[in-house]
Design an enzyme around this catalytic site. Structure first.
Site, PDB file in Angstrom:
ATOM      1  N   GLU A   1       0.839  -1.198   0.000  1.00 52.51           N
ATOM      2  CA  GLU A   1       0.000   0.000   0.000  1.00 52.51           C
ATOM      3  C   GLU A   1       0.879   1.254   0.000  1.00 52.51           C
ATOM      4  O   GLU A   1       1.845   1.348   0.768  1.00 52.51           O
ATOM      5  CB  GLU A   1      -0.901  -0.011   1.230  1.00 52.51           C
ATOM      6  CG  GLU A   1      -1.604   1.293   1.572  1.00 52.51           C
ATOM      7  CD  GLU A   1      -2.507   1.805   0.466  1.00 52.51           C
ATOM      8  OE1 GLU A   1      -2.488   3.024   0.218  1.00 52.51           O
ATOM      9  OE2 GLU A   1      -3.224   0.992  -0.154  1.00 52.51           O
TER      10      GLU A   1
ATOM     11  N   ARG B   1     -17.673   3.019   5.174  1.00 55.18           N
ATOM     12  CA  ARG B   1     -16.506   2.410   4.540  1.00 55.18           C
ATOM     13  C   ARG B   1     -15.439   2.019   5.554  1.00 55.18           C
ATOM     14  O   ARG B   1     -14.813   0.959   5.433  1.00 55.18           O
ATOM     15  CB  ARG B   1     -15.903   3.363   3.506  1.00 55.18           C
ATOM     16  CG  ARG B   1     -14.801   2.721   2.673  1.00 55.18           C
ATOM     17  CD  ARG B   1     -14.126   3.727   1.747  1.00 55.18           C
ATOM     18  NE  ARG B   1     -13.190   3.083   0.847  1.00 55.18           N
ATOM     19  CZ  ARG B   1     -11.966   2.713   1.177  1.00 55.18           C
ATOM     20  NH1 ARG B   1     -11.530   2.899   2.422  1.00 55.18           N
ATOM     21  NH2 ARG B   1     -11.173   2.124   0.282  1.00 55.18           N
TER      22      ARG B   1
ATOM     23  N   TYR C   1     -28.640   8.361   3.824  1.00 58.54           N
ATOM     24  CA  TYR C   1     -29.071   7.150   4.519  1.00 58.54           C
ATOM     25  C   TYR C   1     -28.288   7.013   5.821  1.00 58.54           C
ATOM     26  O   TYR C   1     -27.215   7.587   5.985  1.00 58.54           O
ATOM     27  CB  TYR C   1     -28.870   5.905   3.652  1.00 58.54           C
ATOM     28  CG  TYR C   1     -27.482   5.722   3.075  1.00 58.54           C
ATOM     29  CD1 TYR C   1     -26.439   5.195   3.842  1.00 58.54           C
ATOM     30  CD2 TYR C   1     -27.214   6.048   1.750  1.00 58.54           C
ATOM     31  CE1 TYR C   1     -25.172   5.018   3.304  1.00 58.54           C
ATOM     32  CE2 TYR C   1     -25.949   5.864   1.208  1.00 58.54           C
ATOM     33  CZ  TYR C   1     -24.932   5.347   1.995  1.00 58.54           C
ATOM     34  OH  TYR C   1     -23.677   5.175   1.456  1.00 58.54           O
TER      35      TYR C   1
ATOM     36  N   ASP D   1     -11.537  -0.256  -9.571  1.00 56.95           N
ATOM     37  CA  ASP D   1     -11.451   1.032 -10.252  1.00 56.95           C
ATOM     38  C   ASP D   1     -10.240   1.132 -11.169  1.00 56.95           C
ATOM     39  O   ASP D   1     -10.257   1.888 -12.142  1.00 56.95           O
ATOM     40  CB  ASP D   1     -11.404   2.165  -9.235  1.00 56.95           C
ATOM     41  CG  ASP D   1     -12.763   2.496  -8.627  1.00 56.95           C
ATOM     42  OD1 ASP D   1     -13.773   1.953  -9.132  1.00 56.95           O
ATOM     43  OD2 ASP D   1     -12.814   3.276  -7.669  1.00 56.95           O
TER      44      ASP D   1
END
Length: 383
Positions: free
Chosen positions: A29, A105, A213, A291
């Protein structure tokens, strides 16, 4: 060893699926630490079939909220245009029902990191990919700290601005879609006066969408305002916006929308980018997912789900087919058509719901009403 570039949702699911299949894997990462980033996300049904197959669904559902039927409302009058009111209270369910769910998330990231750790997956931070070389036996990755890593396969799961894709396809930059997203969270107490229309609602109007939401057991309301713009806006979590700017983007909208905007404490402004479809995702012993392969607009709420489905499918192909080249061919054959269709339909959904006259919306014609598209089960379909 399989090397994954990117510790986002797609990268972590891929690592977990590979480890559960008994294949050695490590994640690299670029960020210096695994910070909790992002706001709310929609977990499509396909993603949750993957979680069930990987033994993750119980932990995921415990932190998620059932999404109901995703009601679409008129931007000014709040008249119901599609779906049905969502009477839920945000209480998690057991995860067994085949429905859409909403989740923070950072909560999903925490679940995935926990499961990866239990499986012994090594996650290396501060590893910014600067180059890679391939030969007949493997791939060598080079990083900004002058370290290298060697693997039989390298997977680019590093997002819309993928370093892996940039190396494979120089000059192929993400394209600005002409949309900006304003994202913010509102605590339950502050949001309560503006939640009378149900736990979730998607207000649609001329060149605008406002989605809100609850998450985290109903204690937080996730808000996302999407607007067409002529100003190119960067992508990322670091560009702030003011309440006045967001209010100006949604003038004369229903009081629940303007009321929630008025309660925002910290707003992030995010330019929306997508990617031109590639003729192939893979080159030799390098491939892409999520993505990095097929970034899409958020109007179907399926970007995260596509990365999760990709990760499961790639791991399954590698487990079934020991030859890397044949495994990658099998992976693309299983995923390309669905992902390119979803990419196109996400754009089409936005065109239809942000039309100048939402009263002309034909619910049966919008992509979200397509059950074959939205209810696809990648586990049952197999690879």
């Amino acid at each position: 060893m399989i090397l994954i570039i990117g510790a986002g949702l797609g990268g972590l699911v891929t690592a977990i699926a590979l480890a559960r299949a008994g294949l050695p894997v490590a994640v690299f990462e670029a960020a210096g630490s695994l910070r909790e980033t992002g706001a709310g996300l929609t977990l499509g049904r396909g993603a949750q079939h993957v979680f069930r197959d990987l033994g993750l669904q119980g932990d995921v559902a415990a932190r998620a909220c059932p999404a109901g039927s995703l009601p679409f409302l008129h931007w000014r009058s709040a008249r119901l245009l599609m779906g049905a009111p969502d009477p839920g209270d945000g209480t998690p369910d057991d995860g067994q029902a085949d429905i859409v769910r909403h989740m923070y998330r950072a909560d999903l990231q925490a679940v995935l990191l926990d499961h990866a750790a239990r499986l012994g997956v090594a996650i290396h931070t501060g590893k910014r990919l600067t180059g890679l070389d391939q030969d007949g036996d493997g791939v060598t990755a080079r990083f900004g700290d002058e370290s290298i890593a060697r693997a039989s396969l390298l997977v680019g799961a590093d997002g819309v601005r993928s370093a892996v894709r940039a190396i494979l396809h120089p000059g192929d930059a993400p394209r600005f879609t002409g949309h900006v997203a304003y994202r913010f969270l509102v605590p339950r107490a502050a949001a309560a006066p503006f939640m009378g229309l149900g736990r979730s609602a998607i207000f649609i109007g001329p060149k605008r969408t406002f989605n809100r939401y609850t998450m985290q057991g109903g204690n937080v309301v996730n808000c996302a305002g999407l607007a067409e713009t002529g100003e190119e806006v960067p992508e990322g979590w670091s560009l702030p916006a003011s309440v006045a700017e967001v209010a100006a983007a949604f003038p004369d909208w229903h009081g629940d929308v303007t009321g929630l905007i008025g309660q925002a404490q910290s707003i992030i402004k995010w330019g929306l980018y997508d990617r031109t479809p590639l003729p192939r995702w893979s080159q030799g012993r390098v491939t892409l997912l999520g993505d990095a392969a097929h970034a899409m607009l958020p109007f179907l709420g399926m970007g995260a789900a596509m990365a999760i489905e990709d990760g499961w499918a790639l791991a399954r192909c590698l487990a079934l087919e020991p030859d890397v080249g044949r495994a990658l061919d099998r992976y693309e054959a299983a995923r390309r058509e669905r992902c390119e269709t979803m990419q196109a339909m996400s754009r089409r959904q936005g065109e239809m719901t942000q039309a100048m006259d939402p009263d002309a919306l034909v619910p049966a014609a919008v992509p979200m009403a397509n059950q074959a598209l939205m209810g696809f089960d990648p586990v049952a379909a197999g690879v």
